[in-house]
Motif scaffolding. Structure first.
Motif, PDB file in Angstrom:
ATOM      1  N   VAL A  21       3.191   3.217 -11.371  1.00 58.76           N
ATOM      2  CA  VAL A  21       3.683   3.500 -10.020  1.00 58.76           C
ATOM      3  C   VAL A  21       2.576   4.110  -9.165  1.00 58.76           C
ATOM      4  O   VAL A  21       2.396   3.743  -7.998  1.00 58.76           O
ATOM      5  N   TYR A  22       1.814   5.028  -9.755  1.00 56.63           N
ATOM      6  CA  TYR A  22       0.716   5.672  -9.020  1.00 56.63           C
ATOM      7  C   TYR A  22      -0.337   4.643  -8.602  1.00 56.63           C
ATOM      8  O   TYR A  22      -0.809   4.649  -7.456  1.00 56.63           O
ATOM      9  N   LEU A  23      -0.712   3.764  -9.525  1.00 57.70           N
ATOM     10  CA  LEU A  23      -1.728   2.752  -9.208  1.00 57.70           C
ATOM     11  C   LEU A  23      -1.266   1.836  -8.083  1.00 57.70           C
ATOM     12  O   LEU A  23      -2.026   1.509  -7.171  1.00 57.70           O
ATOM     13  N   ILE A  24       0.000   1.401  -8.138  1.00 59.99           N
ATOM     14  CA  ILE A  24       0.519   0.487  -7.125  1.00 59.99           C
ATOM     15  C   ILE A  24       0.587   1.169  -5.758  1.00 59.99           C
ATOM     16  O   ILE A  24       0.301   0.554  -4.731  1.00 59.99           O
ATOM     17  N   CYS A  25       0.949   2.444  -5.746  1.00 59.34           N
ATOM     18  CA  CYS A  25       1.076   3.166  -4.471  1.00 59.34           C
ATOM     19  C   CYS A  25      -0.270   3.559  -3.881  1.00 59.34           C
ATOM     20  O   CYS A  25      -0.396   3.692  -2.648  1.00 59.34           O
ATOM     21  N   SER A  26      -1.282   3.736  -4.719  1.00 56.56           N
ATOM     22  CA  SER A  26      -2.556   4.283  -4.252  1.00 56.56           C
ATOM     23  C   SER A  26      -3.642   3.240  -4.040  1.00 56.56           C
ATOM     24  O   SER A  26      -4.722   3.578  -3.545  1.00 56.56           O
ATOM     25  N   HIS A  27      -3.407   1.986  -4.391  1.00 55.89           N
ATOM     26  CA  HIS A  27      -4.431   0.954  -4.237  1.00 55.89           C
ATOM     27  C   HIS A  27      -3.884  -0.195  -3.383  1.00 55.89           C
ATOM     28  O   HIS A  27      -2.902  -0.837  -3.761  1.00 55.89           O
ATOM     29  N   ARG A  28      -4.553  -0.439  -2.270  1.00 52.62           N
ATOM     30  CA  ARG A  28      -4.076  -1.445  -1.333  1.00 52.62           C
ATOM     31  C   ARG A  28      -4.124  -2.855  -1.933  1.00 52.62           C
ATOM     32  O   ARG A  28      -3.327  -3.717  -1.573  1.00 52.62           O
ATOM     33  N   ARG A  71      -0.873  -4.092  -3.292  1.00 52.58           N
ATOM     34  CA  ARG A  71       0.285  -4.203  -2.389  1.00 52.58           C
ATOM     35  C   ARG A  71       0.690  -5.673  -2.271  1.00 52.58           C
ATOM     36  O   ARG A  71       0.533  -6.310  -1.221  1.00 52.58           O
ATOM     37  N   LYS A  72       1.156  -6.228  -3.362  1.00 47.07           N
ATOM     38  CA  LYS A  72       1.593  -7.622  -3.421  1.00 47.07           C
ATOM     39  C   LYS A  72       3.006  -7.671  -3.969  1.00 47.07           C
ATOM     40  O   LYS A  72       3.443  -6.737  -4.654  1.00 47.07           O
ATOM     41  N   PRO A  73       3.747  -8.748  -3.693  1.00 52.57           N
ATOM     42  CA  PRO A  73       5.127  -8.828  -4.182  1.00 52.57           C
ATOM     43  C   PRO A  73       5.263  -8.627  -5.677  1.00 52.57           C
ATOM     44  O   PRO A  73       6.189  -7.935  -6.119  1.00 52.57           O
ATOM     45  N   MET A  74       4.352  -9.208  -6.485  1.00 53.61           N
ATOM     46  CA  MET A  74       4.449  -9.067  -7.928  1.00 53.61           C
ATOM     47  C   MET A  74       4.403  -7.604  -8.346  1.00 53.61           C
ATOM     48  O   MET A  74       5.197  -7.137  -9.169  1.00 53.61           O
ATOM     49  N   TYR A  75       3.486  -6.849  -7.741  1.00 53.92           N
ATOM     50  CA  TYR A  75       3.351  -5.437  -8.093  1.00 53.92           C
ATOM     51  C   TYR A  75       4.439  -4.586  -7.460  1.00 53.92           C
ATOM     52  O   TYR A  75       4.789  -3.517  -7.988  1.00 53.92           O
ATOM     53  N   PHE A  76       4.981  -5.042  -6.333  1.00 54.93           N
ATOM     54  CA  PHE A  76       6.131  -4.346  -5.753  1.00 54.93           C
ATOM     55  C   PHE A  76       7.300  -4.351  -6.738  1.00 54.93           C
ATOM     56  O   PHE A  76       7.940  -3.312  -6.972  1.00 54.93           O
ATOM     57  N   LEU A 115       7.953 -17.122   1.796  1.00 53.55           N
ATOM     58  CA  LEU A 115       9.137 -16.953   0.940  1.00 53.55           C
ATOM     59  C   LEU A 115       9.206 -15.576   0.305  1.00 53.55           C
ATOM     60  O   LEU A 115      10.300 -15.082   0.016  1.00 53.55           O
ATOM     61  N   MET A 116       8.040 -14.949   0.078  1.00 51.24           N
ATOM     62  CA  MET A 116       8.020 -13.621  -0.554  1.00 51.24           C
ATOM     63  C   MET A 116       7.443 -12.582   0.395  1.00 51.24           C
ATOM     64  O   MET A 116       6.689 -11.691  -0.023  1.00 51.24           O
ATOM     65  N   ARG A 117       7.786 -12.697   1.670  1.00 53.00           N
ATOM     66  CA  ARG A 117       7.338 -11.700   2.645  1.00 53.00           C
ATOM     67  C   ARG A 117       7.999 -10.348   2.339  1.00 53.00           C
ATOM     68  O   ARG A 117       9.007 -10.302   1.622  1.00 53.00           O
ATOM     69  N   PRO A 118       7.469  -9.247   2.864  1.00 54.39           N
ATOM     70  CA  PRO A 118       7.970  -7.909   2.524  1.00 54.39           C
ATOM     71  C   PRO A 118       9.473  -7.726   2.720  1.00 54.39           C
ATOM     72  O   PRO A 118      10.135  -7.067   1.909  1.00 54.39           O
ATOM     73  N   GLN A 119      10.030  -8.314   3.782  1.00 51.89           N
ATOM     74  CA  GLN A 119      11.469  -8.161   4.024  1.00 51.89           C
ATOM     75  C   GLN A 119      12.296  -8.779   2.899  1.00 51.89           C
ATOM     76  O   GLN A 119      13.313  -8.225   2.474  1.00 51.89           O
TER      77      GLN A 119
END
Length: 312
Positions: A50-57, A60-65, A139-143
């Motif tokens: 969780v820390y890695l995903i939140c702290s590294h831009r 910031r991809k759908p798979m890691y979200f 198809l996998m946009r943030p919304q």
């Protein structure tokens, strides 16, 4: 009429006795150390993800979200079941108040339903990425990702509220011994002294909808991925595409095999020792292995780890 008077005169169970994973003192001591280590490792691994995903831009991809959501879920998941497992290994069989038991059941069912839906969402994400790469940003946009994640969490809460209400409304007149290390559906149904056909039907239908429905989505996604990968002209491209899906497919298979065996059955399960072994697989082993399989073998996560800890 006599039957109704008998039930009225029976004292309702106010607490349950959890037998735990093992009743042998020597075995309990060893298992306590093992499962405490597993619990701490699971929390550490998933917190790190969780820390890695939140702290590294770059993550910031759908798979890691979805992986971040799954890691948060795994931490909640093990924190619902593992404390009672550890207490049982430390003290032996112990009493759990009725309200506490139903509360644990609610969170457990909610989280397991959410995990099924998240796993299906992750499979769909890989399907879009591999089979429709040009449409992936749309198809996998943030919304869409947020909507899939939110529906997974809220859907789990909704299903769990219905199942827990049905089980809590049953009469428990004794015995009150649960041959399990947490409050689970099947052991509770076995203890009810009233007719459980309706509750079993609700349990069975929800299991079919949640488990089988999400499993079909995952299988359909990976079937389409398999066909697409086999048509790729480059062997390197096939290996890269397959490597992003193989580990996830293995964990999905293990999780669903154990969960479906227990929950997609209309009759009450008698082999409770086998139940406990299977429960360990999807409540302990899967949350422990998921970060390693999904993330720590991923090159982008390796790069984020090296950057975080300043490794060469």
């Amino acid at each position: 009429m006599e039957r109704s008077q008998e039930l009225a005169n029976i004292t309702r169970v106010q607490e349950f006795i959890l037998l735990g994973l093992s009743t042998r003192q020597g075995t309990r001591d060893v298992l306590f150390a093992i499962f405490l280590t597993f619990y701490l490792l699971t929390l550490l691994e998933n917190t790190l993800i969780v820390y890695l995903i939140c702290s590294h831009r770059e993550l910031r991809k759908p798979m890691y979200f979805f992986l971040g959501n799954l890691s948060c879920l795994e931490m909640c998941y093990v924190s619902v079941t593992m404390p009672t497992l550890l207490v049982g290994l430390w003290t032996g069989p112990y009493y759990v108040p009725f309200t506490a038991c139903m509360t644990q059941l609610f969170f457990f069912v909610s989280l397991i339903c959410t995990e099924c839906t998240l796993l299906a969402s992750m499979a769909y994400d890989r399907y879009v990425a591999i089979c429709h790469p040009l449409h992936y940003p749309l198809l996998m946009r943030p919304q869409v990702c947020r909507a899939l994640a939110l529906s997974s969490w809220l859907g789990g809460v909704f299903v769990s509220a219905i199942k827990t209400k049905c089980i809590a409304s049953l009469s428990y007149c004794g015995p009150n011994v649960l041959n399990q290390f947490f409050c689970d559906v099947s052991p509770l149904l076995n203890l009810s002294c009233t007719h459980v056909a309706l509750t079993e039907l609700v349990d069975f239908i929800s299991a079919i909808v949640i488990f089988c429905g999400t499993l079909l989505v995952a299988l359909a996604s990976y079937s389409a991925i398999g066909r697409t990968v086999l048509r790729m002209p480059s062997a390197a491209a096939r290996r890269k595409a397959f490597s992003t899906c193989a580990s996830h497919l293995v964990v999905v298979g293990i999780f669903y095999s154990a969960a479906l065996f227990i929950y997609c059955r209309p009759s009450r399960i008698k082999s409770m020792d086998l139940n406990k072994v299977l429960s360990v697989i999807y409540t302990v082993a899967t949350p422990l292995c998921n970060p390693v399989i999904y993330c720590l073998r991923n090159q982008e996560v390796h790069a984020a780890l090296r950057k975080t800890f300043h490794w060469p």
